[in-house]
Design a protein around this motif. Structure first.
Motif, PDB file in Angstrom:
ATOM      1  N   ILE A  48     -27.787  43.056 -70.796  1.00 37.93           N
ATOM      2  CA  ILE A  48     -26.430  42.594 -71.113  1.00 37.93           C
ATOM      3  C   ILE A  48     -26.490  41.426 -72.088  1.00 37.93           C
ATOM      4  N   ASN A  49     -27.421  40.504 -71.863  1.00 42.30           N
ATOM      5  CA  ASN A  49     -27.590  39.380 -72.786  1.00 42.30           C
ATOM      6  C   ASN A  49     -28.024  39.867 -74.165  1.00 42.30           C
ATOM      7  N   ALA A  50     -28.991  40.790 -74.184  1.00 42.75           N
ATOM      8  CA  ALA A  50     -29.523  41.284 -75.456  1.00 42.75           C
ATOM      9  C   ALA A  50     -28.473  42.039 -76.260  1.00 42.75           C
ATOM     10  N   GLU A  51     -27.609  42.773 -75.580  1.00 42.40           N
ATOM     11  CA  GLU A  51     -26.575  43.543 -76.263  1.00 42.40           C
ATOM     12  C   GLU A  51     -25.314  42.718 -76.502  1.00 42.40           C
ATOM     13  N   ALA A  52     -25.383  41.432 -76.104  1.00 38.95           N
ATOM     14  CA  ALA A  52     -24.324  40.455 -76.396  1.00 38.95           C
ATOM     15  C   ALA A  52     -22.981  40.802 -75.769  1.00 38.95           C
ATOM     16  N   TRP A  53     -23.003  41.464 -74.607  1.00 39.04           N
ATOM     17  CA  TRP A  53     -21.749  41.591 -73.865  1.00 39.04           C
ATOM     18  C   TRP A  53     -21.291  40.207 -73.420  1.00 39.04           C
ATOM     19  N   ALA A  54     -22.270  39.429 -73.028  1.00 38.40           N
ATOM     20  CA  ALA A  54     -22.038  38.051 -72.592  1.00 38.40           C
ATOM     21  C   ALA A  54     -23.346  37.309 -72.815  1.00 38.40           C
ATOM     22  N   SER A  55     -23.341  35.999 -72.653  1.00 34.87           N
ATOM     23  CA  SER A  55     -24.566  35.213 -72.824  1.00 34.87           C
ATOM     24  C   SER A  55     -24.808  34.378 -71.570  1.00 34.87           C
ATOM     25  N   GLY A  56     -26.066  34.114 -71.297  1.00 37.74           N
ATOM     26  CA  GLY A  56     -26.413  33.307 -70.132  1.00 37.74           C
ATOM     27  C   GLY A  56     -26.277  34.041 -68.814  1.00 37.74           C
ATOM     28  N   VAL A  57     -26.238  35.369 -68.843  1.00 38.28           N
ATOM     29  CA  VAL A  57     -26.113  36.163 -67.611  1.00 38.28           C
ATOM     30  C   VAL A  57     -27.430  36.094 -66.842  1.00 38.28           C
ATOM     31  N   PHE A  58     -27.341  35.877 -65.531  1.00 42.24           N
ATOM     32  CA  PHE A  58     -28.557  35.853 -64.720  1.00 42.24           C
ATOM     33  C   PHE A  58     -28.262  36.374 -63.312  1.00 42.24           C
ATOM     34  N   ALA A  59     -29.328  36.877 -62.679  1.00 42.43           N
ATOM     35  CA  ALA A  59     -29.229  37.413 -61.324  1.00 42.43           C
ATOM     36  C   ALA A  59     -29.878  36.441 -60.353  1.00 42.43           C
ATOM     37  N   ALA A  60     -29.402  36.450 -59.115  1.00 44.89           N
ATOM     38  CA  ALA A  60     -29.947  35.580 -58.072  1.00 44.89           C
ATOM     39  C   ALA A  60     -29.887  36.316 -56.735  1.00 44.89           C
ATOM     40  N   ARG A  61     -30.779  35.912 -55.844  1.00 47.77           N
ATOM     41  CA  ARG A  61     -30.713  36.452 -54.488  1.00 47.77           C
ATOM     42  C   ARG A  61     -29.810  35.553 -53.655  1.00 47.77           C
ATOM     43  N   TYR A  62     -28.748  36.131 -53.143  1.00 47.94           N
ATOM     44  CA  TYR A  62     -27.766  35.366 -52.389  1.00 47.94           C
ATOM     45  C   TYR A  62     -28.231  35.143 -50.958  1.00 47.94           C
ATOM     46  N   GLY A  63     -28.924  36.151 -50.423  1.00 45.00           N
ATOM     47  CA  GLY A  63     -29.418  36.067 -49.048  1.00 45.00           C
ATOM     48  C   GLY A  63     -29.564  37.463 -48.475  1.00 45.00           C
ATOM     49  N   GLY A  64     -30.636  37.701 -47.718  1.00 44.57           N
ATOM     50  CA  GLY A  64     -30.826  39.023 -47.131  1.00 44.57           C
ATOM     51  C   GLY A  64     -30.883  40.092 -48.208  1.00 44.57           C
ATOM     52  N   GLU A  65     -30.005  41.112 -48.083  1.00 48.86           N
ATOM     53  CA  GLU A  65     -29.940  42.186 -49.066  1.00 48.86           C
ATOM     54  C   GLU A  65     -28.802  41.980 -50.067  1.00 48.86           C
ATOM     55  N   GLU A  66     -28.266  40.768 -50.118  1.00 53.69           N
ATOM     56  CA  GLU A  66     -27.171  40.459 -51.039  1.00 53.69           C
ATOM     57  C   GLU A  66     -27.682  39.728 -52.279  1.00 53.69           C
ATOM     58  N   PHE A  67     -27.108  40.098 -53.412  1.00 55.62           N
ATOM     59  CA  PHE A  67     -27.462  39.488 -54.686  1.00 55.62           C
ATOM     60  C   PHE A  67     -26.187  39.077 -55.418  1.00 55.62           C
ATOM     61  N   CYS A  68     -26.360  38.172 -56.382  1.00 53.10           N
ATOM     62  CA  CYS A  68     -25.265  37.764 -57.263  1.00 53.10           C
ATOM     63  C   CYS A  68     -25.712  37.911 -58.707  1.00 53.10           C
ATOM     64  N   VAL A  69     -24.763  38.251 -59.551  1.00 56.50           N
ATOM     65  CA  VAL A  69     -24.993  38.204 -60.994  1.00 56.50           C
ATOM     66  C   VAL A  69     -23.889  37.338 -61.581  1.00 56.50           C
ATOM     67  N   ILE A  70     -24.290  36.305 -62.311  1.00 59.77           N
ATOM     68  CA  ILE A  70     -23.336  35.370 -62.888  1.00 59.77           C
ATOM     69  C   ILE A  70     -23.155  35.692 -64.364  1.00 59.77           C
ATOM     70  N   LEU A  71     -21.891  35.771 -64.790  1.00 58.21           N
ATOM     71  CA  LEU A  71     -21.560  36.100 -66.178  1.00 58.21           C
ATOM     72  C   LEU A  71     -20.705  34.975 -66.775  1.00 58.21           C
ATOM     73  N   PRO A  72     -21.326  33.926 -67.267  1.00 56.86           N
ATOM     74  CA  PRO A  72     -20.558  32.815 -67.833  1.00 56.86           C
ATOM     75  C   PRO A  72     -19.765  33.256 -69.062  1.00 56.86           C
ATOM     76  N   GLU A  73     -18.540  32.797 -69.160  1.00 59.64           N
ATOM     77  CA  GLU A  73     -17.692  33.062 -70.328  1.00 59.64           C
ATOM     78  C   GLU A  73     -17.559  34.548 -70.625  1.00 59.64           C
ATOM     79  N   ALA A  74     -17.490  35.372 -69.598  1.00 60.53           N
ATOM     80  CA  ALA A  74     -17.403  36.819 -69.777  1.00 60.53           C
ATOM     81  C   ALA A  74     -16.095  37.210 -70.449  1.00 60.53           C
ATOM     82  N   GLY A  75     -16.190  38.109 -71.415  1.00 60.47           N
ATOM     83  CA  GLY A  75     -14.999  38.601 -72.087  1.00 60.47           C
ATOM     84  C   GLY A  75     -14.250  39.591 -71.208  1.00 60.47           C
ATOM     85  N   PRO A  76     -13.072  40.042 -71.635  1.00 62.55           N
ATOM     86  CA  PRO A  76     -12.273  40.996 -70.861  1.00 62.55           C
ATOM     87  C   PRO A  76     -13.063  42.261 -70.525  1.00 62.55           C
TER      88      PRO A  76
END
Length: 311
Positions: free
Chosen positions: A213-241
């Protein structure tokens, strides 16, 4: 070593540089205090040789300012040796109080200068090893031990900064909450070691997709994180519509494409569900954004799993 030589005399600096370079060291010369401070902020040095008597800003003041530079705390104990023709007791006391570590005469014998440089080289080696160890510890503190993604603590710190920036500047903020479908059944059926491997495979897939997603410039600064257990988060700063919805669907499709066997899940493969939100403009508390994304994740699971529901 890389040495910063601070001396207002070009003639003396040339001689000193030649002596130091003959010992195998790299030398950068600053003609005055302000130039030394500027160089120190731009480059990393193993040692500073500081002349005391300089017009304008003398060596004591230059040293005091270097020691107090913000953002350079890791170099606050870079050795500083004062070099002067007048090695009085008063100068020695002032040098130490200003943040200096040693004191030598400008006419010091070659053997003494070389011995001091050898001692400083040993210190530089120890500092480098300590810096590497600190970096490893910092990396371990910020990343999940199993998946290698950002852990909850590191994610929260980054999210707080990104959210604050979005609120202040009127930017959008995007967020995906992701859950591995029927993961408890996976663990019960395949065992916890296989479950750990499954989480690692899913985490790697999410990270690769975020990088795409970062490479294709949908958004910049996108990153994934482990939220806990089997849950994850992906953060999309300044995401467009609609970027959050596209990203969520791409994550779901990418994990399904792995075709990791899961006999207790619909379709027989590991899948994920995702709740995707975009707040535009960001306002209020970031916890509310997580709550809304979690509600959408619940809708995705209630609606049959292996899907993304977006606001």
């Amino acid at each position: 070593m890389k040495i910063l030589l601070v001396d207002d005399s070009r003639a003396i600096a040339m001689i000193t540089t030649a002596r130091l370079e003959s010992f195998g060291h790299e030398v950068r010369h600053a003609i005055n205090g302000p130039t030394a401070i500027d160089l120190f902020q731009k480059e990393d040095f193993d040692l500073i040789l500081m002349d005391i008597e300089m017009p304008g800003m003398n060596g004591f003041e230059t040293t005091t300012r270097i020691r107090s530079l913000e953002g350079h705390e890791q170099w606050a104990w870079t050795p500083i040796i004062f070099v002067t023709a007048t090695d009085s007791d008063d100068n020695l006391v002032t040098a130490i109080e200003a943040g200096g570590d040693d004191f030598i005469s400008k006419g010091v014998a070659e053997s003494v200068l070389q011995a001091k440089m050898k001692a400083m080289s040993r210190i530089a080696t120890l500092r480098a090893r300590l810096a590497q160890a600190n970096n490893r510890l910092q990396d371990q503190a910020n990343h999940d031990g199993l998946t290698g993604l950002y852990n909850r603590r590191a994610m929260d710190l980054r999210v707080d900064l990104l959210w604050e920036s979005a609120v202040q500047n009127g930017y959008a903020f995007g967020l995906l909450m992701i859950d591995v479908d029927n993961f408890k059944k996976y663990n019960d059926h395949y065992g916890h070691l296989a479950g750990d491997d499954c989480l690692c495979r899913v985490a790697a897939c999410l990270e690769e997709t975020a990088e795409r997603i970062n490479a294709e410039a949908w958004a910049s600064g996108v990153f994934a994180a482990r939220y806990g257990g089997e849950e994850f988060c992906v953060i999309l700063p300044e995401a467009g519509p609609e970027v959050h919805e596209r990203a969520g669907k791409l994550m779901v499709e990418a994990v399904a494409a792995l075709k990791l066997p899961h006999e207790q899940n619909a379709g027989g493969y590991v899948t994920i569900s995702a709740g995707a939100i975009r707040v535009m403009p960001a306002e209020g508390w970031v916890k509310e954004a997580f709550r809304l994304a979690d509600e959408l994740l619940y809708q995705a699971k209630s609606g049959g799993r292996n899907r993304c529901v977006a606001n």
